[in-house]
Design a protein around this motif. Structure first.
Motif, PDB file in Angstrom:
ATOM      1  N   LYS A 195       0.763   2.657  -8.610  1.00 30.16           N
ATOM      2  CA  LYS A 195      -0.682   1.453  -9.544  1.00 30.16           C
ATOM      3  C   LYS A 195       0.089   0.888 -10.603  1.00 30.16           C
ATOM      4  CE  LYS A 195      -4.958   1.150  -9.480  1.00 30.16           C
ATOM      5  NZ  LYS A 195      -5.993   1.193  -8.323  1.00 30.16           N
TER       6      LYS A 195
ATOM      7  N   ALA B 134      -7.062   5.672  -6.108  1.00 26.67           N
ATOM      8  CA  ALA B 134      -7.307   4.883  -5.110  1.00 26.67           C
ATOM      9  C   ALA B 134      -7.734   3.807  -5.449  1.00 26.67           C
ATOM     10  CB  ALA B 134      -7.577   6.326  -4.325  1.00 26.67           C
ATOM     11  N   ASP B 135      -7.199   3.084  -4.376  1.00 27.73           N
ATOM     12  CA  ASP B 135      -7.798   2.127  -4.210  1.00 27.73           C
ATOM     13  C   ASP B 135      -8.606   1.943  -2.883  1.00 27.73           C
ATOM     14  OD1 ASP B 135      -6.521  -0.829  -5.982  1.00 27.73           O
ATOM     15  OD2 ASP B 135      -5.388   0.920  -5.424  1.00 27.73           O
ATOM     16  N   LEU B 136      -8.309   3.099  -2.117  1.00 25.08           N
ATOM     17  CA  LEU B 136      -9.395   3.750  -1.047  1.00 25.08           C
ATOM     18  C   LEU B 136      -8.890   5.207  -1.444  1.00 25.08           C
ATOM     19  CD1 LEU B 136     -10.390   3.875   2.330  1.00 25.08           C
ATOM     20  CD2 LEU B 136      -7.691   3.248   2.823  1.00 25.08           C
TER      21      LEU B 136
ATOM     22  N   ALA C  98      -1.162  -1.013  -3.848  1.00 27.10           N
ATOM     23  CA  ALA C  98      -2.210  -0.451  -3.744  1.00 27.10           C
ATOM     24  C   ALA C  98      -2.252   1.223  -3.504  1.00 27.10           C
ATOM     25  CB  ALA C  98      -3.246  -1.426  -3.102  1.00 27.10           C
TER      26      ALA C  98
ATOM     27  N   SER D 138     -15.927   1.845  -8.387  1.00 26.17           N
ATOM     28  CA  SER D 138     -15.393   0.585  -7.269  1.00 26.17           C
ATOM     29  C   SER D 138     -14.677   0.986  -6.451  1.00 26.17           C
ATOM     30  CB  SER D 138     -14.531  -0.066  -8.257  1.00 26.17           C
ATOM     31  OG  SER D 138     -13.263   0.723  -8.729  1.00 26.17           O
ATOM     32  N   ALA D 139     -13.921   1.794  -6.154  1.00 23.38           N
ATOM     33  CA  ALA D 139     -13.139   2.672  -4.375  1.00 23.38           C
ATOM     34  C   ALA D 139     -13.803   1.994  -3.183  1.00 23.38           C
ATOM     35  CB  ALA D 139     -12.728   3.541  -4.958  1.00 23.38           C
TER      36      ALA D 139
ATOM     37  N   ARG E 135     -18.430   0.618  -0.527  1.00 28.74           N
ATOM     38  CA  ARG E 135     -17.352  -0.202  -1.810  1.00 28.74           C
ATOM     39  C   ARG E 135     -18.551  -0.537  -2.684  1.00 28.74           C
ATOM     40  NH1 ARG E 135     -14.897  -5.233   0.142  1.00 28.74           N
ATOM     41  NH2 ARG E 135     -12.599  -3.851   0.205  1.00 28.74           N
TER      42      ARG E 135
ATOM     43  N   SER F  28      -3.646   4.077  -1.417  1.00 31.33           N
ATOM     44  CA  SER F  28      -4.059   4.764  -0.349  1.00 31.33           C
ATOM     45  C   SER F  28      -4.730   6.353  -0.411  1.00 31.33           C
ATOM     46  CB  SER F  28      -4.522   4.678   1.063  1.00 31.33           C
ATOM     47  OG  SER F  28      -4.769   5.597   2.004  1.00 31.33           O
TER      48      SER F  28
ATOM     49  N   ASN G 233     -14.524   7.455  -8.866  1.00 30.88           N
ATOM     50  CA  ASN G 233     -13.760   5.158  -8.601  1.00 30.88           C
ATOM     51  C   ASN G 233     -14.615   5.038  -8.293  1.00 30.88           C
ATOM     52  OD1 ASN G 233     -12.309   3.267  -8.542  1.00 30.88           O
ATOM     53  ND2 ASN G 233     -10.756   4.498  -7.393  1.00 30.88           N
TER      54      ASN G 233
ATOM     55  N   TRP H  25       0.960  -1.070   0.016  1.00 32.71           N
ATOM     56  CA  TRP H  25      -0.128  -0.336  -0.006  1.00 32.71           C
ATOM     57  C   TRP H  25       0.704   1.072  -0.107  1.00 32.71           C
ATOM     58  CZ3 TRP H  25      -5.370   1.057  -0.315  1.00 32.71           C
ATOM     59  CH2 TRP H  25      -6.188  -0.174  -0.325  1.00 32.71           C
TER      60      TRP H  25
END
Length: 309
Positions: free
Chosen positions: A148, A179-181, A153, A211-212, A227, A155, A209, A123
């Protein structure tokens, strides 16, 4: 790179100058991204802070505090420039400004990082005012994009401050899309989307985003973790609050630790981990990283309460 870190926090470490009344001021080490790094290290995650600090008294204090926190110091740079200062004239309601034209943080050089530094990363966290200060911001966004592509991942916590004017909007879109988070507070949304109702501003942010994973905090009103179409809500555990400085940064660290160490947890359990870390941080003055023991205790308290509900 031997024993490469699994967590990276890249951005600003700064000094808060806090007004104590009349002509009295006190300095405290700080910076949103750096606070997340220290909290991650306190939770047992091998963590590096990537950023530049000055070679004076203020930079020395940040270096010593980073060392004491157990951060990997190989990505932290010292440069012969003035320190970045956050002058806090008043806490509530907040009144502050930054001093840092051509300061040390702006001279972070990602090209000077040691070979193989990112090979063990899982991360990488970005945000804070470092993404609103050029030319550093562009370099950090480019670094996030490279990581990425490498499979790390990402944040992102914008952590709104008054210098994030309309020019910040492209950075917000790029980082949110990457971002993933994404962690955001109700106060952040008011600043980032002026004049827009909170529910609508959260919808607009998530649309960048869909899907984040999104951690939405609301201070004493609790928090939500979203989510896709899933959403869970929870209240923070009751603690004796000393102050709330660094609570949001600790909540990010708590969630990242949970995602990294317990990826199969239910969404609500991840939210409990974030709330436990944020609440544990409130039990100490300033941006003090919460202990793992305190976070674990509050996490189990929240789980037990949810089971009884």
């Amino acid at each position: 790179m031997h024993d490469a870190p699994s967590m990276l926090c890249a951005g600003e470490a700064l000094t808060d100058l806090l007004h104590q009344g009349e002509d009295r001021w006190v300095s405290r080490v700080g910076g949103s991204v750096w606070n997340v790094a220290r909290a991650l290290a306190a939770l047992g995650e091998p963590t590096a802070f990537a950023g530049a600090v000055s070679r004076d008294h203020f930079g020395d204090a940040l270096w010593r505090a980073s060392e004491a926190a157990g951060l990997d110091l190989r990505l932290m740079q010292r440069v012969d420039r003035a320190p970045l200062l956050a002058v806090v004239e008043r806490g509530e309601p907040p009144s502050y400004f930054f001093i840092g034209n051509d300061s040390a943080d702006l001279h972070f050089d990602e090209q000077a990082l040691p070979a193989g530094w990112s090979q063990g990363l899982r991360w990488a966290h970005f945000g804070g005012i470092s993404l609103a200060r050029q030319p550093l911001a562009e370099r950090l966004v480019a670094l996030a994009e490279r990581l990425k592509r490498q499979g790390v991942a990402i944040s992102y916590d914008p952590n709104y401050r008054t210098l994030m004017d309309a020019a910040y909007a492209p950075t917000l879109r790029r980082m949110a899309a990457l971002a993933d988070l994404v962690k955001v507070s109700d106060e952040d949304l008011l600043g980032l989307f002026p004049g827009v109702a909170p529910d609508e501003s959260l919808r607009q942010l998530r649309a960048m985003n869909p899907s984040a994973l999104c951690l939405f905090t609301r201070g004493g009103a609790g928090a939500s973790l979203l989510r896709g179409e899933q959403r869970c809500d929870a209240q923070a555990p009751r603690v004796d609050v000393v102050d709330t400085v660094g609570a949001g940064d600790a909540s990010v660290a708590g969630l990242l630790h949970s995602l990294a160490s317990h990826p199969d947890r239910a969404l609500l359990d991840h939210l409990h981990a974030a709330l436990a870390a944020g609440s544990a941080a409130c039990q100490h003055a300033g941006a003090t990283p919460p202990s793992r023991e305190a976070v674990d205790r509050l996490y189990e308290q929240l789980r037990a309460g949810a089971a009884l509900a």
